[in-house]
Design a protein around this motif. Structure first.
Motif, PDB file in Angstrom:
ATOM      1  N   TRP A 174     -19.680 -37.974 -27.720  1.00 53.59           N
ATOM      2  CA  TRP A 174     -20.847 -37.889 -28.602  1.00 53.59           C
ATOM      3  C   TRP A 174     -21.969 -37.050 -27.985  1.00 53.59           C
ATOM      4  CZ3 TRP A 174     -21.841 -39.124 -33.547  1.00 53.59           C
ATOM      5  CH2 TRP A 174     -23.164 -39.278 -33.942  1.00 53.59           C
ATOM      6  N   GLY A 175     -22.366 -37.363 -26.770  1.00 55.22           N
ATOM      7  CA  GLY A 175     -23.452 -36.636 -26.124  1.00 55.22           C
ATOM      8  C   GLY A 175     -23.115 -35.175 -25.888  1.00 55.22           C
ATOM      9  N   VAL A 224     -31.771 -29.716 -37.076  1.00 48.47           N
ATOM     10  CA  VAL A 224     -30.697 -30.208 -36.215  1.00 48.47           C
ATOM     11  C   VAL A 224     -31.249 -30.518 -34.828  1.00 48.47           C
ATOM     12  CG1 VAL A 224     -28.549 -29.570 -35.041  1.00 48.47           C
ATOM     13  CG2 VAL A 224     -28.823 -29.109 -37.490  1.00 48.47           C
ATOM     14  N   LYS A 225     -32.085 -29.637 -34.308  1.00 51.68           N
ATOM     15  CA  LYS A 225     -32.682 -29.879 -32.988  1.00 51.68           C
ATOM     16  C   LYS A 225     -33.568 -31.120 -33.011  1.00 51.68           C
ATOM     17  CE  LYS A 225     -32.662 -25.120 -31.275  1.00 51.68           C
ATOM     18  NZ  LYS A 225     -33.502 -23.968 -30.849  1.00 51.68           N
ATOM     19  N   ALA A 226     -34.336 -31.292 -34.082  1.00 49.16           N
ATOM     20  CA  ALA A 226     -35.214 -32.453 -34.177  1.00 49.16           C
ATOM     21  C   ALA A 226     -34.405 -33.745 -34.252  1.00 49.16           C
ATOM     22  CB  ALA A 226     -36.117 -32.327 -35.393  1.00 49.16           C
ATOM     23  N   LYS A 227     -33.330 -33.724 -35.027  1.00 49.00           N
ATOM     24  CA  LYS A 227     -32.491 -34.913 -35.150  1.00 49.00           C
ATOM     25  C   LYS A 227     -31.755 -35.216 -33.850  1.00 49.00           C
ATOM     26  CE  LYS A 227     -33.272 -36.401 -39.265  1.00 49.00           C
ATOM     27  NZ  LYS A 227     -34.027 -37.665 -39.399  1.00 49.00           N
ATOM     28  N   ALA A 228     -31.445 -34.195 -33.074  1.00 51.11           N
ATOM     29  CA  ALA A 228     -30.687 -34.392 -31.843  1.00 51.11           C
ATOM     30  C   ALA A 228     -31.401 -35.313 -30.869  1.00 51.11           C
ATOM     31  CB  ALA A 228     -30.401 -33.045 -31.179  1.00 51.11           C
ATOM     32  N   VAL A 229     -32.719 -35.290 -30.861  1.00 51.00           N
ATOM     33  CA  VAL A 229     -33.484 -36.095 -29.914  1.00 51.00           C
ATOM     34  C   VAL A 229     -33.137 -37.573 -30.076  1.00 51.00           C
ATOM     35  CG1 VAL A 229     -35.801 -36.789 -29.206  1.00 51.00           C
ATOM     36  CG2 VAL A 229     -35.355 -34.408 -29.861  1.00 51.00           C
ATOM     37  N   SER A 268     -28.647 -38.261 -30.574  1.00 53.71           N
ATOM     38  CA  SER A 268     -27.822 -38.207 -29.375  1.00 53.71           C
ATOM     39  C   SER A 268     -27.774 -39.569 -28.684  1.00 53.71           C
ATOM     40  CB  SER A 268     -28.349 -37.144 -28.401  1.00 53.71           C
ATOM     41  OG  SER A 268     -29.659 -37.471 -27.966  1.00 53.71           O
ATOM     42  N   GLN A 269     -28.773 -40.417 -28.969  1.00 55.42           N
ATOM     43  CA  GLN A 269     -28.826 -41.779 -28.448  1.00 55.42           C
ATOM     44  C   GLN A 269     -28.379 -42.814 -29.482  1.00 55.42           C
ATOM     45  OE1 GLN A 269     -29.610 -42.189 -25.190  1.00 55.42           O
ATOM     46  NE2 GLN A 269     -29.768 -39.943 -25.137  1.00 55.42           N
ATOM     47  N   ARG A 270     -27.819 -42.340 -30.607  1.00 52.96           N
ATOM     48  CA  ARG A 270     -27.414 -43.225 -31.714  1.00 52.96           C
ATOM     49  C   ARG A 270     -28.602 -44.045 -32.215  1.00 52.96           C
ATOM     50  NH1 ARG A 270     -22.397 -42.404 -34.097  1.00 52.96           N
ATOM     51  NH2 ARG A 270     -22.354 -44.604 -34.686  1.00 52.96           N
ATOM     52  N   ASP A 271     -29.766 -43.438 -32.239  1.00 51.77           N
ATOM     53  CA  ASP A 271     -30.991 -44.096 -32.704  1.00 51.77           C
ATOM     54  C   ASP A 271     -31.243 -43.666 -34.145  1.00 51.77           C
ATOM     55  OD1 ASP A 271     -33.505 -45.102 -33.212  1.00 51.77           O
ATOM     56  OD2 ASP A 271     -34.501 -44.055 -31.574  1.00 51.77           O
ATOM     57  N   PHE A 272     -31.126 -44.609 -35.078  1.00 51.06           N
ATOM     58  CA  PHE A 272     -31.311 -44.315 -36.486  1.00 51.06           C
ATOM     59  C   PHE A 272     -32.652 -44.866 -37.010  1.00 51.06           C
ATOM     60  CE2 PHE A 272     -26.768 -43.951 -35.813  1.00 51.06           C
ATOM     61  CZ  PHE A 272     -26.451 -42.803 -36.530  1.00 51.06           C
ATOM     62  N   THR A 273     -33.626 -44.991 -36.113  1.00 48.93           N
ATOM     63  CA  THR A 273     -34.980 -45.363 -36.536  1.00 48.93           C
ATOM     64  C   THR A 273     -35.477 -44.337 -37.549  1.00 48.93           C
ATOM     65  OG1 THR A 273     -35.418 -46.343 -34.380  1.00 48.93           O
ATOM     66  CG2 THR A 273     -37.330 -45.828 -35.760  1.00 48.93           C
ATOM     67  N   ALA A 317     -19.033 -48.090 -34.710  1.00 47.54           N
ATOM     68  CA  ALA A 317     -20.330 -47.638 -34.210  1.00 47.54           C
ATOM     69  C   ALA A 317     -20.374 -47.664 -32.700  1.00 47.54           C
ATOM     70  CB  ALA A 317     -21.448 -48.514 -34.793  1.00 47.54           C
ATOM     71  N   ASP A 318     -19.455 -48.365 -32.079  1.00 47.89           N
ATOM     72  CA  ASP A 318     -19.369 -48.471 -30.637  1.00 47.89           C
ATOM     73  C   ASP A 318     -18.731 -47.201 -30.074  1.00 47.89           C
ATOM     74  OD1 ASP A 318     -19.092 -49.119 -28.006  1.00 47.89           O
ATOM     75  OD2 ASP A 318     -17.808 -50.871 -28.328  1.00 47.89           O
ATOM     76  N   LEU A 319     -19.521 -46.422 -29.359  1.00 50.32           N
ATOM     77  CA  LEU A 319     -19.004 -45.158 -28.835  1.00 50.32           C
ATOM     78  C   LEU A 319     -17.950 -45.364 -27.743  1.00 50.32           C
ATOM     79  CD1 LEU A 319     -22.254 -42.981 -28.566  1.00 50.32           C
ATOM     80  CD2 LEU A 319     -20.520 -42.979 -30.376  1.00 50.32           C
TER      81      LEU A 319
END
Length: 296
Positions: free
Chosen positions: A196-197, A213-218, A221-226, A290-292
């Motif tokens: 994933w990373g 895409v760059k903004a979402k990557a932040v 990449s940590q699987r943060d869907f806040t 969801a578990d990487l």
């Protein structure tokens, strides 16, 4: 400097009000939520004791609203309360139909109506990095351009009527489709055994590394869907987009599929997550957890 009343101080409206006040304009705010009003007070903004009175005193009324119903309600209040010659700017994502309806009412009251839609999320609003897409009377646009420049570096004038409403839908169509593209691409990569990373590092350095895409990557990449913009909010915008397509007989087949994926995300309990949660929806359809750490 202008006297400005801001109606609707949610995650977008509140920072916009703050930027206008920081630029020296006399700003008052109103909102149906007590929590938002308390937050405005803590940030040094003046809360109007009576919104109608504040609108009557304002050179400019600005609104940031959730939907067509709210636009109709606030526009009716502006029609009743604002003085002739005042300017009403609405930044909301709403239908062209509702916007055209209130345009007639405002014109009859002698209020200049600008559709000043914005592209960007709440973080971009806080950083004064919004892009403004405006339509309405050109003279009114010229008059408020200094105010619009406090919201971000880019302003575009698109025409005399509902062009800004349609342009916002065009932009949001591409945002929604970007999430669908990422969902399929990342699912393919995970299913084939890519890390994933690693995928996010490569995507961020590749030819597809658009600003979004760059903004979402932040976060992703940590699987943060806040959420910066939820699945539920995107469904509302896709409803508007598909309606606009039907009105002009524009086939939006890929967008219709993305709309269904958003509904699937909602049904699977991700409605309050960021709209990029459709990544999880597509992963599930491929049998991925969801578990990487779990092997595909």
């Amino acid at each position: 400097m202008a006297v400005v009343h801001v109606a609707g101080i949610g995650k977008m409206g509140l920072p916009m009000a703050g930027h206008l006040q920081a630029a020296g304009h006399a700003v008052t705010v109103s909102d149906p939520g007590d929590e938002r009003l308390q937050l405005a007070r803590r940030q040094g903004l003046a809360v109007a004791e009576d919104a109608a009175t504040a609108m009557g005193r304002a050179d400019v009324v600005l609104s940031s609203l959730p939907d067509d119903a709210a636009l109709r309600q606030v526009a009716a209040q502006v029609t009743r309360s604002a003085r002739r010659g005042a300017i009403y700017m609405d930044t909301s994502t709403v239908s062209q139909t509702a916007s055209a309806e209130v345009a007639g009412e405002l014109a009859a009251a002698g209020v200049f109506y600008l559709r000043t839609t914005v592209s960007g999320n709440n973080r971009m609003a806080e950083a004064a990095q919004l892009t403004v897409m405006a339509s309405g009377p050109r003279a009114a646009y010229n008059a408020v351009l200094p105010l619009l420049k406090t919201l971000g570096p880019n302003q575009f004038y698109l025409g005399e009527a509902e062009q800004a409403r349609l342009m916002k839908l065009v932009v949001n169509l591409m945002i929604a489709q970007t999430s669908a593209m990422l969902a399929e691409a990342l699912t393919l990569g995970r299913k084939g055994g890519l890390v994933w990373g690693d995928m996010w590092q490569v995507l961020g350095a590749s030819a597809v590394a658009s600003p979004i895409v760059k903004a979402k990557a932040v976060q992703l990449s940590q699987r943060d869907f806040t959420p910066t913009f939820t699945v539920g909010q995107m469904i509302k915008d896709l409803d508007l987009i598909l309606g606009a397509g039907e009105a002009v007989h524009a086939p939006l087949a890929q967008t219709a599929l993305t709309h269904q994926l958003m509904h699937a995300a909602m049904a699977q309990g991700d409605g309050q997550d960021d709209y990029a949660a459709i990544i999880k929806t597509v992963e599930r359809s491929a049998g991925l957890s969801a578990d990487l750490q779990e092997k595909p």
